[in-house]
Motif scaffolding. Structure first.
Motif, mmCIF file in Angstrom:
data_model
loop_
_atom_site.group_PDB
_atom_site.id
_atom_site.type_symbol
_atom_site.label_atom_id
_atom_site.label_comp_id
_atom_site.label_asym_id
_atom_site.label_seq_id
_atom_site.Cartn_x
_atom_site.Cartn_y
_atom_site.Cartn_z
ATOM 1 N N GLU A 1 -56.273 21.638 -14.822
ATOM 2 C CA GLU A 1 -57.383 21.444 -15.745
ATOM 3 C C GLU A 1 -58.689 21.634 -15.006
ATOM 4 O O GLU A 1 -58.893 21.059 -13.942
ATOM 5 C CB GLU A 1 -57.342 20.047 -16.377
ATOM 6 N N PHE A 2 -59.570 22.435 -15.568
ATOM 7 C CA PHE A 2 -60.861 22.743 -14.964
ATOM 8 C C PHE A 2 -61.989 22.292 -15.890
ATOM 9 O O PHE A 2 -61.828 22.230 -17.108
ATOM 10 C CB PHE A 2 -61.007 24.246 -14.713
ATOM 11 N N ILE B 1 -67.487 24.941 -10.935
ATOM 12 C CA ILE B 1 -66.200 24.758 -11.592
ATOM 13 C C ILE B 1 -65.449 23.662 -10.850
ATOM 14 O O ILE B 1 -65.234 23.768 -9.634
ATOM 15 C CB ILE B 1 -65.377 26.055 -11.620
ATOM 16 N N LEU B 2 -65.070 22.626 -11.575
ATOM 17 C CA LEU B 2 -64.354 21.509 -10.980
ATOM 18 C C LEU B 2 -62.878 21.566 -11.365
ATOM 19 O O LEU B 2 -62.543 21.878 -12.517
ATOM 20 C CB LEU B 2 -64.948 20.170 -11.440
ATOM 21 N N LEU B 3 -62.000 21.252 -10.414
ATOM 22 C CA LEU B 3 -60.562 21.179 -10.635
ATOM 23 C C LEU B 3 -60.158 19.709 -10.637
ATOM 24 O O LEU B 3 -60.305 19.016 -9.626
ATOM 25 C CB LEU B 3 -59.825 21.946 -9.532
ATOM 26 N N VAL C 1 -64.143 22.425 -20.842
ATOM 27 C CA VAL C 1 -62.849 22.171 -20.217
ATOM 28 C C VAL C 1 -61.910 23.326 -20.562
ATOM 29 O O VAL C 1 -61.822 23.744 -21.714
ATOM 30 C CB VAL C 1 -62.252 20.834 -20.712
ATOM 31 N N PHE C 2 -61.204 23.842 -19.559
ATOM 32 C CA PHE C 2 -60.207 24.883 -19.810
ATOM 33 C C PHE C 2 -59.049 24.703 -18.844
ATOM 34 O O PHE C 2 -59.131 23.943 -17.876
ATOM 35 C CB PHE C 2 -60.810 26.285 -19.693
ATOM 36 N N GLN C 3 -57.949 25.378 -19.111
ATOM 37 C CA GLN C 3 -56.744 25.238 -18.296
ATOM 38 C C GLN C 3 -56.320 26.579 -17.726
ATOM 39 O O GLN C 3 -56.686 27.638 -18.236
ATOM 40 C CB GLN C 3 -55.612 24.632 -19.122
ATOM 41 N N GLY C 4 -55.530 26.517 -16.672
ATOM 42 C CA GLY C 4 -55.034 27.738 -16.058
ATOM 43 C C GLY C 4 -54.458 27.470 -14.688
ATOM 44 O O GLY C 4 -54.365 26.320 -14.244
#
Length: 367
Positions: A3-4, A56-58, A35-38
């Motif tokens: 999740e970012f 961009i945070l992980l 928020v996005f995923q990958g």
């Protein structure tokens, strides 16, 4: 899936969501980001192509902690040895809001102790630096890794000046203007050339992260072949410059004009922009108009002005007399909008409100 959070200045979330969508990534807008995923591919694409995000945070973990003991127990579950390689030192950025654990320094100390113990050495040792962002809100602790650093930095600026519009804000301002790439774009207060440079990158199809080196590139599990392939594909998408530039950068200061030229040359896009020195009172529209005026004018905070009222009166007169049909978009302190309208004799519509240099500023469109 990881999740970012693509962090951005307030008010710019729509731009970031649109950029992620263009990359085939769906995101959820929240205040201050998307928020996005990958996995690796999505992370690399975002670092390569996002223009408006600040970083961009992980996300590593999210848990409830009302005591320091619980904070340490939960933090110890994170596989720090995977995310922070041996050659990295760690810097914690901690904020706490309406939580029992309110002392940010004490939170930082406990987390440093946990990570140092798990790694078997001090987190303050290492050739590379990695930031860990800790946010405690209403006793819920979110711990994230910052693998990007300052994403808004494009890695080309060698010409410096007093003005300091961040690159992601400049990109957002150009996007907010609605600039059509076939029409001329003029910045009459170009400073070090940030707005013209962002416009040139948009027109050329340049990936904004192409010249950067990111902290994650030093990770031992970093997929370098994938990263190089994505960059090579981005390079292949770039367009050649037009026969005649449609982007114009002007400033009254010869030092700023020189800095702009240096920066555009370092960026490799100098053929897209015509740079020239010009006093505001002699400013005339370039050929090919009407077009777009997009600018970050001086307003007395970063650059001391001898006669700010006179400058804005002159700006209004010139725009009315010489730039009929041109579309004006600028960034300006939001609380001074009425004063700006009174001095210039122009009417402005607020497109959005954000933050710039510690000030609450608005993107304003001339009507």
């Amino acid at each position: 899936m990881w999740e970012f959070l693509a962090v951005c200045p307030p008010g710019l979330e729509d731009f970031v969501a649109q950029e992620l969508q263009a990359l085939g990534l769906s995101g959820k807008k929240i205040e201050g980001g998307v928020v996005f995923q990958g996995l690796w591919r999505e992370m690399l694409l975002a670092h390569l192509w996002l223009r408006v995000a600040s970083r961009i945070l992980l996300r590593l973990a999210r848990f409830r902690a009302e005591t320091f003991g619980e904070l340490k127990r939960q933090a110890a579950k994170i596989p720090w040895e995977i995310w922070i390689p041996e050659n990295f030192r760690v810097r914690f950025r901690v904020t706490s809001y309406r939580s029992r654990l309110y002392h940010e320094g004490a939170i930082r100390e406990r987390l440093e102790e946990v990570v140092s113990r798990k790694r078997g050495r001090s987190i303050r040792e290492g050739e590379e630096e990695l930031a860990v962002v800790v946010r405690v809100v209403k006793d819920v602790c979110t711990i994230s890794l910052d693998p990007s650093g300052d994403l808004f930095r494009r890695g080309y600026k060698i010409g410096q000046g007093l003005t300091a519009l961040r690159e992601n804000l400049a990109a957002a301002l150009v996007l907010a203007s609605g600039w059509e790439r076939e029409a001329p774009l003029l910045d009459p207060f170009c400073g070090t050339g940030t707005i013209p440079a962002e416009a040139a990158m948009l027109a050329a199809g340049r990936a904004p992260g192409l010249l950067r080196r990111f902290p994650f590139e030093a990770w031992p599990h970093f997929p370098r072949e994938l990263w190089e392939a994505l960059k090579e594909k981005a390079r292949a998408r770039e367009k050649p410059p037009p026969a005649q530039p449609l982007i114009f950068a002007a400033d009254a200061s010869e030092d700023m004009v020189s800095a702009t030229r240096k920066n555009l040359e370092a960026l490799g896009l100098s053929a897209w922009v015509k740079v020239f020195q010009c006093e505001l009172k002699t400013l005339a529209p370039p050929k090919g108009g009407p077009g777009y005026l997009v600018t970050d004018p001086p307003y007395g905070r970063r650059v001391r002005l001898r006669n700010p009222e006179g400058l804005y009166r002159t700006l209004g007169e010139i725009l009315r007399q010489r730039f009929s049909g041109w579309r004006l978009t600028l960034i300006f302190p939001s609380h001074r909008k009425r004063a700006l309208e009174k001095l210039t004799g122009l009417t402005f519509r607020t497109l959005l409100v954000t933050e710039h240099g510690g000030l609450r500023c608005a993107f304003l469109k001339g009507l």
